[in-house]
Write an enzyme that holds these catalytic residues in place. Structure first.
Site, PDB file in Angstrom:
ATOM      1  N   GLY A 118       0.801  -1.016   0.028  1.00  0.00           N
ATOM      2  CA  GLY A 118      -0.002  -0.036   0.022  1.00  0.00           C
ATOM      3  C   GLY A 118       0.757   1.137   0.106  1.00  0.00           C
ATOM      4  O   GLY A 118       1.388   1.692  -1.387  1.00  0.00           O
ATOM      5  N   CYS A 119       1.058   1.681   1.148  1.00  0.00           N
ATOM      6  CA  CYS A 119       1.883   3.034   1.124  1.00  0.00           C
ATOM      7  C   CYS A 119       3.012   2.883   0.868  1.00  0.00           C
ATOM      8  O   CYS A 119       3.799   4.035   0.394  1.00  0.00           O
ATOM      9  CB  CYS A 119       1.282   3.876   2.561  1.00  0.00           C
ATOM     10  SG  CYS A 119      -0.433   4.106   2.785  1.00  0.00           S
ATOM     11  N   VAL A 120       3.777   1.917   1.355  1.00  0.00           N
ATOM     12  CA  VAL A 120       5.208   1.823   0.955  1.00  0.00           C
ATOM     13  C   VAL A 120       5.275   1.860  -0.622  1.00  0.00           C
ATOM     14  O   VAL A 120       6.118   2.779  -1.360  1.00  0.00           O
ATOM     15  CB  VAL A 120       5.971   0.452   1.414  1.00  0.00           C
ATOM     16  CG1 VAL A 120       7.113   0.286   1.039  1.00  0.00           C
ATOM     17  CG2 VAL A 120       5.985   0.745   3.176  1.00  0.00           C
ATOM     18  N   THR A 148       4.640   5.179  -2.119  1.00  0.00           N
ATOM     19  CA  THR A 148       5.693   6.023  -1.783  1.00  0.00           C
ATOM     20  C   THR A 148       7.051   5.914  -2.697  1.00  0.00           C
ATOM     21  O   THR A 148       7.710   6.766  -3.417  1.00  0.00           O
ATOM     22  CB  THR A 148       6.261   6.150  -0.318  1.00  0.00           C
ATOM     23  OG1 THR A 148       4.951   6.387   0.490  1.00  0.00           O
ATOM     24  CG2 THR A 148       7.413   6.998  -0.227  1.00  0.00           C
TER      25      THR A 148
END
Length: 223
Positions: free
Chosen positions: A162-164, A167
Site C-alpha cells: 500500500g503506502c510503501v 511512496t
C-alpha cells in the site's frame, strides 16, 4: 500472461538470487522516509489493522534513523490521521465505516500515535501527516528534499503493498534513486508483501538487506 505455480515469496527469492537489471544504487545524498509506523498498523493484538512481518522491523528502522542523523541526513516519519468529519480522507474513506476504517483514524487518537518503540527526534526529524497513500502526495516532502539536495530515498514502514509501494513509485517518478531495506517493510499477508517486493525490485527500486544500507551510511561522506 505467463502462468506459474510459484508463490510470490518464491518469485521474489528468484529475483534476489538472479537479478536481471542493474541497481539504481545510492547517489550523493540520501534521505529516509519511514511510512506510517503508527499504532493502528504496529500494535498487533490491539488493532485489527496492525501487522508484523519481521519482529525486528522497528529495531532496524531505529538503527537506520540513527545512522542518517549521525551523518546529518534527513529523517522523515509519516502518519495518517484525519479530521473528525473524515472528509480529508476523500473517497478513500467511503467504502466502510467501522472504528478501524481509515477515515476514523483521527488526529490525536491512539491509532494515529507513533509506536513508542520508535526513536523519533521530534526537534530534528521531519514529521508529516499525510492523507493519501504516498508520502509525496500533497505534502511538502519534495520541497524539503530539494532544499537538502536529496537524490536518493530509502523507504521503510508499511504496508509494503500500500503506502510503501505508493511512496516508492512516487519517489521514482520524481527521479530519486529509491531503496527499500527488505527487513524494514511489512504487510498484512505474505502474498502481497512479497509480490510487491518483487515488483519494486524489477521496476521501481533496489530491495536490499538492511545491513547493506547501514554499511553504506557508515562509510558515507558528504559530497
Amino acid at each position: 500472461m505467463e502462468t506459474s505455480d510459484k508463490s510470490a515469496r518464491q518469485l521474489f527469492e528468484e529475483v534476489k538470487r538472479n537479478p536481471t537489471r542493474k541497481r539504481f544504487g545510492f547517489g550523493r545524498k540520501p534521505a529516509l522516509i519511514n511510512v506510517d509506523l503508527q499504532k493502528a498498523y504496529t500494535k498487533v493484538g490491539e488493532f485489527v489493522t496492525a501487522y508484523e512481518t519481521n519482529p525486528k522491523q522497528l529495531e532496524y528502522v531505529n538503527q537506520l534513523a540513527a545512522a542518517f542523523r549521525a551523518k546529518g541526513l534527513p529523517v522523515v516519519w509519516t502518519y495518517v490521521a484525519y479530521m473528525d468529519s473524515g472528509e480529508d480522507c476523500g473517497v478513500w474513506g467511503t467504502r466502510t465505516n467501522t472504528p478501524d476504517s481509515l477515515q476514523n483514524v483521527k488526529v490525536g487518537s491512539r491509532r494515529s500515535e507513533f509506536d513508542e518503540r520508535l526513536d523519533i527526534d521530534r526537534k530534528r526529524d521531519i514529521i508529516v501527516n499525510k492523507r493519501m497513500a504516498s508520502a509525496f502526495h500533497e505534502t511538502n516532502l519534495q520541497s524539503v528534499f530539494n532544499f537538502h539536495g536529496v537524490d536518493t530515498v530509502v523507504v521503510t514502514g508499511g504496508s509494503t503493498s500500500g503506502c510503501v509501494r505508493a511512496t516508492v513509485v512516487d519517489s521514482l517518478s520524481r527521479s530519486y534513486r529509491t531503496i527499500v531495506p527488505e527487513e524494514c517493510v511489512s504487510d498484512k499477508h505474505e502474498s502481497p508483501h512479497f509480490a510487491n517486493l518483487y515488483d519494486i525490485a524489477l521496476k521501481y527500486g533496489d530491495v536490499i538487506p538492511v545491513q547493506e544500507a547501514l554499511d553504506f551510511l557508515k562509510s558515507y561522506q558528504k559530497a
